[in-house]
Design a protein around this motif. Structure first.
Motif, PDB file in Angstrom:
ATOM      1  N   ASP A   1       0.895  -1.198   0.075  1.00  0.00           N
ATOM      2  CA  ASP A   1      -0.009  -0.022  -0.022  1.00  0.00           C
ATOM      3  C   ASP A   1       0.827   1.035  -0.059  1.00  0.00           C
ATOM      4  N   GLN A   2       1.778   1.141   1.062  1.00  0.00           N
ATOM      5  CA  GLN A   2       2.816   2.382   0.872  1.00  0.00           C
ATOM      6  C   GLN A   2       3.442   2.513  -0.564  1.00  0.00           C
ATOM      7  N   VAL A   3       3.971   1.459  -1.174  1.00  0.00           N
ATOM      8  CA  VAL A   3       4.555   1.537  -2.523  1.00  0.00           C
ATOM      9  C   VAL A   3       3.646   2.214  -3.456  1.00  0.00           C
ATOM     10  N   HIS A   4       2.344   1.795  -3.460  1.00  0.00           N
ATOM     11  CA  HIS A   4       1.309   2.295  -4.425  1.00  0.00           C
ATOM     12  C   HIS A   4       1.171   3.740  -4.049  1.00  0.00           C
ATOM     13  N   LYS A   5       0.841   4.120  -2.855  1.00  0.00           N
ATOM     14  CA  LYS A   5       0.556   5.428  -2.471  1.00  0.00           C
ATOM     15  C   LYS A   5       1.969   6.586  -2.891  1.00  0.00           C
ATOM     16  N   LYS A   6       3.039   6.112  -2.868  1.00  0.00           N
ATOM     17  CA  LYS A   6       4.030   6.630  -3.302  1.00  0.00           C
ATOM     18  C   LYS A   6       4.106   6.982  -4.965  1.00  0.00           C
ATOM     19  N   SER A   7       3.796   5.893  -5.424  1.00  0.00           N
ATOM     20  CA  SER A   7       3.561   6.118  -6.972  1.00  0.00           C
ATOM     21  C   SER A   7       2.450   6.810  -7.266  1.00  0.00           C
ATOM     22  N   ASP A   8       1.402   6.825  -6.531  1.00  0.00           N
ATOM     23  CA  ASP A   8       0.250   7.828  -7.043  1.00  0.00           C
ATOM     24  C   ASP A   8       0.690   9.346  -6.895  1.00  0.00           C
ATOM     25  N   ASP A   9       1.487   9.570  -5.624  1.00  0.00           N
ATOM     26  CA  ASP A   9       1.892  10.924  -5.444  1.00  0.00           C
ATOM     27  C   ASP A   9       3.087  11.226  -6.432  1.00  0.00           C
ATOM     28  N   ARG A  10       3.827  10.675  -6.944  1.00  0.00           N
ATOM     29  CA  ARG A  10       4.668  10.883  -7.740  1.00  0.00           C
ATOM     30  C   ARG A  10       4.133  11.225  -9.295  1.00  0.00           C
ATOM     31  N   SER A  11       2.945  10.404  -9.627  1.00  0.00           N
ATOM     32  CA  SER A  11       2.283  10.602 -10.911  1.00  0.00           C
ATOM     33  C   SER A  11       1.352  11.783 -10.807  1.00  0.00           C
TER      34      SER A  11
END
Length: 249
Positions: A160-170
């Motif tokens: 979940d943290q990895v997905h959240k970071k990728s969403d923030d970068r996008s």
């Protein structure tokens, strides 16, 4: 010949119910007679022996004709008041045999009691040990399942943290330029504002401003390509000043 059901019913009534009632009346008397009490005690001893014996002999001799009727007649013979066959059967057969083997029977009973106690303690210790073993095995299994569950939860949280970071970068990535070199309205407004401010701050514009008297101009949005908003007021004023400078020159 009487039916099997009727034989059993008569045996229960006249072999157990009626003697039990007579024994009850004898016990409840104000003055209990010893001989009568001894008679009924002998009767119940004989009934107990007959019950044990018939469980074995019925398998082999129940096919004999009139077998049920003979048992019923024997029970009546034991307690019938005018005959009282209980005294004869007890004194002739039961008493001599039991008195002869009384010591041996007591010894067998004590041995069986001790053996039963040893068997009980043996199985009790085995069951207790097995129960403790199974309990610890179950406890270890539950502990292992809890550790696996915690590890799975940690993995899910990490994903979940990895997905959240990728969403923030996008979300932080700037939007791609529009096709055919066209810019968005916000980008065009920003470019127009920068160009107008640069022209106002130029030396030529400053010199023309010194020779003219201040004049109030009303804000008019005569360019339909620029959307009206409070942020575009400076841009419109700058354009009006540029027009004024051109007319004076």
């Amino acid at each position: 010949m009487l039916g099997d059901f009727l034989n059993r019913l008569l045996l229960l009534v006249f072999g157990y119910a009626y003697p039990a009632f007579e024994c009850f009346k004898m016990v409840e008397k104000n003055r209990v007679e010893i001989e009568e009490l001894r008679f009924w005690c002998k009767y119940w001893i004989l009934v107990a022996f007959l019950t044990i014996i018939e469980r074995i002999t019925d398998i082999f001799v129940s096919w004999l004709p009139m077998y049920g009727e003979m048992k019923f007649a024997f029970v009546i013979y034991l307690w019938y008041p005018k005959i009282e066959g209980t005294n004869f059967v007890y004194d002739t057969f039961v008493r001599p045999y039991v008195a002869k083997h009384e010591t041996e029977v007591d010894r067998k009973i004590m041995e069986m009691r001790a053996r039963a106690w040893n068997v009980f303690m043996h199985y009790w210790s085995n069951c207790s040990e097995m129960g403790l073993t199974k309990f610890f095995e179950m406890f270890q299994y539950l502990a292992g399942q809890s550790a696996k569950l915690n590890q799975a939860v940690k993995q899910v949280n990490h994903v979940d943290q990895v997905h959240k970071k990728s969403d923030d970068r996008s979300l932080n990535v700037p939007p791609p330029p529009s096709p055919n070199g066209l810019r968005s309205p916000m980008a065009r407004n920003k470019a127009w504002s920068s160009a107008a401010i640069n022209r106002v701050n130029s030396p030529r514009f400053s010199q023309s401003q010194e020779d003219t008297s201040p004049t109030e101009y009303e804000f008019v949005n005569d360019d339909d390509s620029i959307p009206y908003s409070p942020s575009n007021s400076r841009l419109q004023q700058a354009r009006l000043k540029l027009r004024r400078t051109k007319t004076q020159n």
